[in-house]
Design a protein around this motif. Sequence first.
Motif, PDB file in Angstrom:
ATOM      1  N   GLN A  23      29.630 -53.021  17.315  1.00  0.00           N
ATOM      2  CA  GLN A  23      29.072 -52.829  16.025  1.00  0.00           C
ATOM      3  C   GLN A  23      28.545 -51.253  16.166  1.00  0.00           C
ATOM      4  OE1 GLN A  23      27.738 -55.104  13.428  1.00  0.00           O
ATOM      5  NE2 GLN A  23      27.699 -52.709  12.746  1.00  0.00           N
ATOM      6  N   ASP A  24      28.184 -50.660  17.341  1.00  0.00           N
ATOM      7  CA  ASP A  24      27.712 -49.400  17.609  1.00  0.00           C
ATOM      8  C   ASP A  24      28.801 -48.360  17.014  1.00  0.00           C
ATOM      9  OD1 ASP A  24      25.067 -50.088  18.490  1.00  0.00           O
ATOM     10  OD2 ASP A  24      25.774 -49.531  20.361  1.00  0.00           O
ATOM     11  N   ALA A  25      29.964 -49.104  17.262  1.00  0.00           N
ATOM     12  CA  ALA A  25      31.133 -48.018  17.195  1.00  0.00           C
ATOM     13  C   ALA A  25      31.382 -48.115  15.602  1.00  0.00           C
ATOM     14  CB  ALA A  25      32.480 -48.700  17.688  1.00  0.00           C
ATOM     15  N   VAL A  26      31.571 -49.024  14.777  1.00  0.00           N
ATOM     16  CA  VAL A  26      31.438 -49.365  13.609  1.00  0.00           C
ATOM     17  C   VAL A  26      30.390 -48.477  12.666  1.00  0.00           C
ATOM     18  CG1 VAL A  26      30.996 -50.850  11.384  1.00  0.00           C
ATOM     19  CG2 VAL A  26      32.366 -51.497  13.567  1.00  0.00           C
ATOM     20  N   PHE A  30      31.048 -44.889  10.564  1.00  0.00           N
ATOM     21  CA  PHE A  30      30.514 -44.809   9.229  1.00  0.00           C
ATOM     22  C   PHE A  30      29.625 -43.561   8.956  1.00  0.00           C
ATOM     23  CE2 PHE A  30      26.697 -45.572   6.409  1.00  0.00           C
ATOM     24  CZ  PHE A  30      27.374 -45.679   5.017  1.00  0.00           C
ATOM     25  N   SER A  31      28.866 -43.299  10.102  1.00  0.00           N
ATOM     26  CA  SER A  31      27.959 -42.161   9.781  1.00  0.00           C
ATOM     27  C   SER A  31      28.669 -40.726  10.023  1.00  0.00           C
ATOM     28  CB  SER A  31      26.883 -42.125  10.734  1.00  0.00           C
ATOM     29  OG  SER A  31      27.328 -42.134  12.033  1.00  0.00           O
ATOM     30  N   GLU A  32      29.865 -40.890  10.864  1.00  0.00           N
ATOM     31  CA  GLU A  32      30.561 -39.576  11.165  1.00  0.00           C
ATOM     32  C   GLU A  32      31.926 -39.181  10.815  1.00  0.00           C
ATOM     33  OE1 GLU A  32      30.300 -38.872  15.417  1.00  0.00           O
ATOM     34  OE2 GLU A  32      28.323 -39.760  15.392  1.00  0.00           O
ATOM     35  N   ILE A  33      32.499 -40.485  10.040  1.00  0.00           N
ATOM     36  CA  ILE A  33      33.739 -40.248   9.406  1.00  0.00           C
ATOM     37  C   ILE A  33      33.812 -40.663   8.206  1.00  0.00           C
ATOM     38  CG2 ILE A  33      36.317 -40.881  10.082  1.00  0.00           C
ATOM     39  CD1 ILE A  33      35.611 -41.429  12.950  1.00  0.00           C
ATOM     40  N   GLY A  34      33.418 -41.913   7.900  1.00  0.00           N
ATOM     41  CA  GLY A  34      33.645 -42.233   6.211  1.00  0.00           C
ATOM     42  C   GLY A  34      33.258 -43.553   6.005  1.00  0.00           C
ATOM     43  N   LYS A  35      33.480 -43.810   4.786  1.00  0.00           N
ATOM     44  CA  LYS A  35      33.218 -45.229   4.338  1.00  0.00           C
ATOM     45  C   LYS A  35      34.026 -46.243   4.885  1.00  0.00           C
ATOM     46  CE  LYS A  35      33.965 -47.825  -0.258  1.00  0.00           C
ATOM     47  NZ  LYS A  35      34.672 -47.516  -1.435  1.00  0.00           N
ATOM     48  N   ASN A 169      28.633 -54.158   7.912  1.00  0.00           N
ATOM     49  CA  ASN A 169      29.046 -52.904   7.354  1.00  0.00           C
ATOM     50  C   ASN A 169      27.784 -52.188   7.037  1.00  0.00           C
ATOM     51  OD1 ASN A 169      29.952 -50.924   5.739  1.00  0.00           O
ATOM     52  ND2 ASN A 169      31.542 -52.437   4.601  1.00  0.00           N
ATOM     53  N   PRO A 170      27.513 -50.860   7.648  1.00  0.00           N
ATOM     54  CA  PRO A 170      26.246 -50.208   7.809  1.00  0.00           C
ATOM     55  C   PRO A 170      26.128 -49.779   6.401  1.00  0.00           C
ATOM     56  CG  PRO A 170      27.738 -49.510   9.471  1.00  0.00           C
ATOM     57  CD  PRO A 170      28.918 -50.336   8.626  1.00  0.00           C
ATOM     58  N   SER A 171      26.941 -49.891   5.215  1.00  0.00           N
ATOM     59  CA  SER A 171      26.787 -49.055   3.916  1.00  0.00           C
ATOM     60  C   SER A 171      25.971 -50.287   3.251  1.00  0.00           C
ATOM     61  CB  SER A 171      27.995 -49.364   3.097  1.00  0.00           C
ATOM     62  OG  SER A 171      28.521 -50.565   2.798  1.00  0.00           O
ATOM     63  N   LYS A 172      25.693 -51.479   3.703  1.00  0.00           N
ATOM     64  CA  LYS A 172      24.541 -52.507   3.007  1.00  0.00           C
ATOM     65  C   LYS A 172      23.276 -51.907   3.371  1.00  0.00           C
ATOM     66  CE  LYS A 172      28.201 -55.122   2.106  1.00  0.00           C
ATOM     67  NZ  LYS A 172      28.589 -55.318   0.810  1.00  0.00           N
ATOM     68  N   GLN A 173      22.998 -50.954   4.331  1.00  0.00           N
ATOM     69  CA  GLN A 173      21.490 -50.643   4.211  1.00  0.00           C
ATOM     70  C   GLN A 173      21.103 -49.851   2.985  1.00  0.00           C
ATOM     71  OE1 GLN A 173      21.266 -46.948   6.997  1.00  0.00           O
ATOM     72  NE2 GLN A 173      23.215 -47.438   7.214  1.00  0.00           N
ATOM     73  N   PHE A 174      22.227 -49.240   2.247  1.00  0.00           N
ATOM     74  CA  PHE A 174      21.855 -48.503   0.863  1.00  0.00           C
ATOM     75  C   PHE A 174      22.037 -49.587  -0.147  1.00  0.00           C
ATOM     76  CE2 PHE A 174      24.038 -45.663   3.823  1.00  0.00           C
ATOM     77  CZ  PHE A 174      22.593 -44.794   4.185  1.00  0.00           C
ATOM     78  N   ALA A 364      26.473 -36.349   7.033  1.00  0.00           N
ATOM     79  CA  ALA A 364      25.080 -36.706   7.508  1.00  0.00           C
ATOM     80  C   ALA A 364      24.204 -36.439   6.377  1.00  0.00           C
ATOM     81  CB  ALA A 364      24.770 -35.937   8.730  1.00  0.00           C
ATOM     82  N   ASP A 365      24.425 -35.395   5.609  1.00  0.00           N
ATOM     83  CA  ASP A 365      23.490 -35.051   4.458  1.00  0.00           C
ATOM     84  C   ASP A 365      23.756 -35.983   3.555  1.00  0.00           C
ATOM     85  OD1 ASP A 365      22.589 -32.744   5.739  1.00  0.00           O
ATOM     86  OD2 ASP A 365      24.012 -31.016   4.720  1.00  0.00           O
ATOM     87  N   TYR A 366      25.001 -36.402   3.262  1.00  0.00           N
ATOM     88  CA  TYR A 366      25.138 -37.351   2.193  1.00  0.00           C
ATOM     89  C   TYR A 366      24.531 -38.564   2.425  1.00  0.00           C
ATOM     90  CZ  TYR A 366      27.857 -40.964  -0.475  1.00  0.00           C
ATOM     91  OH  TYR A 366      27.893 -41.938  -1.248  1.00  0.00           O
ATOM     92  N   LEU A 367      24.558 -39.211   3.550  1.00  0.00           N
ATOM     93  CA  LEU A 367      23.722 -40.356   4.021  1.00  0.00           C
ATOM     94  C   LEU A 367      22.150 -40.199   4.017  1.00  0.00           C
ATOM     95  CD1 LEU A 367      25.921 -41.559   7.015  1.00  0.00           C
ATOM     96  CD2 LEU A 367      26.067 -42.316   4.486  1.00  0.00           C
TER      97      LEU A 367
END
Length: 375
Positions: A23-26, A30-35, A169-174, A364-367
């Motif tokens: 999960q940490d890798a996912v 997400f935060s450093e490479i992409g969607k 999926n970390p995107s679910k936080q948004f 990082a700015d986008y997130l």
Amino acid sequence: MNSTHHIYIALGSNQGDRLKHLQDAVDLIFSEIGKINNIAKVYNTPAFGFEGDDFLNSCILIETDFSAEVVLQKLQDIEIKLGRKKTQSETYEARTIDLDILFFNAECIESELLVVPHPELQNRQFVLQPLNDIAAKFVHPKLQKTIEELSFECDDKSDMEVIKMWLKNPSKQFDFSSYNYIAIEGNIGAGKTSLAHKISSDFNAKLILERFADNPFLPKFYEEPQRYAFTLEMSFLADRYQQISDDLSQLDLFKDFIVSDYDIYKSLIFSKITLPEDEFKLYRKLFYLMYKDIAKPELYVYLYQNTERLQENIKKRGRDYEQNIEDEYLEKINSGYLDFLKNQSELNVKIIDISDKDFVNNRADYLWLLGKICG
């Protein structure tokens, strides 16, 4: 403009809290490479090629603008962050995390640093089974067989057990689920269209873009503002009214919400700056006749950038008719927006200062910006 790449990445861990490592890798990918577009089930599998504790394995599909070499370097950096000890050994060994690029689009890459498709994936069921969950019909560009076929034909018959826990999926936080219609606004060069594009792509939104490029009066206005101001503003008003009415009335069952790079009220803001008082009074009457019939955004996001940054962005995008815009004009527009927003009680407004951010080129700015919008 950078190309968007689709990459399948295998994940594995057999040390420590294995699921947390995955999960940490996912999260870091997400935060450093992409969607992250898709995540496979998690499988418990025996160690392959050596005696050791069982692995947890999974696979993800990501979307990024980075090249294959950059993605490889970022994955290796993530492995180190998560405690993997790099050794010179070429034998299989235990590890906190293992991240491998399986496919990069449908390309074949052979360099000193990277070979894609992964040369051993067709021989490893612990790679093929998770991959089959999310890419069964994907065709291996060298072997010309689907993942489903490769999994069926694989000689590796290791016991694999699906665990009853999923990677998130970390995107679910948004969370945009409470909005049907979001308007992104800002000054000339603030990044409205770029942000609307990114949100539309990342969160399955219907995209509405202002059709300013088709307005024949815009270049003329920048050359002779007094002569063409009223004509320009009337043409914009008519076009915005028609476009937003048409687009908001056409329900797209396959999209979750609507995001636009303008709100029709910008017509009144710009016209107040560009028109003499008598023409503005006439224009305002016409505007409110139209405005009362238009659906209002449930979230109005105003991207604030200082004048220096706006001018940098304007120069960078290189539209000829914008190159002589003066600072004073941009400052008047900004004041017009802020005066309007201060007096709005019906709109849900978020004013976000992005003067020191670059959400287009810095993930990082986008997130950070997404967090401000959804927070």
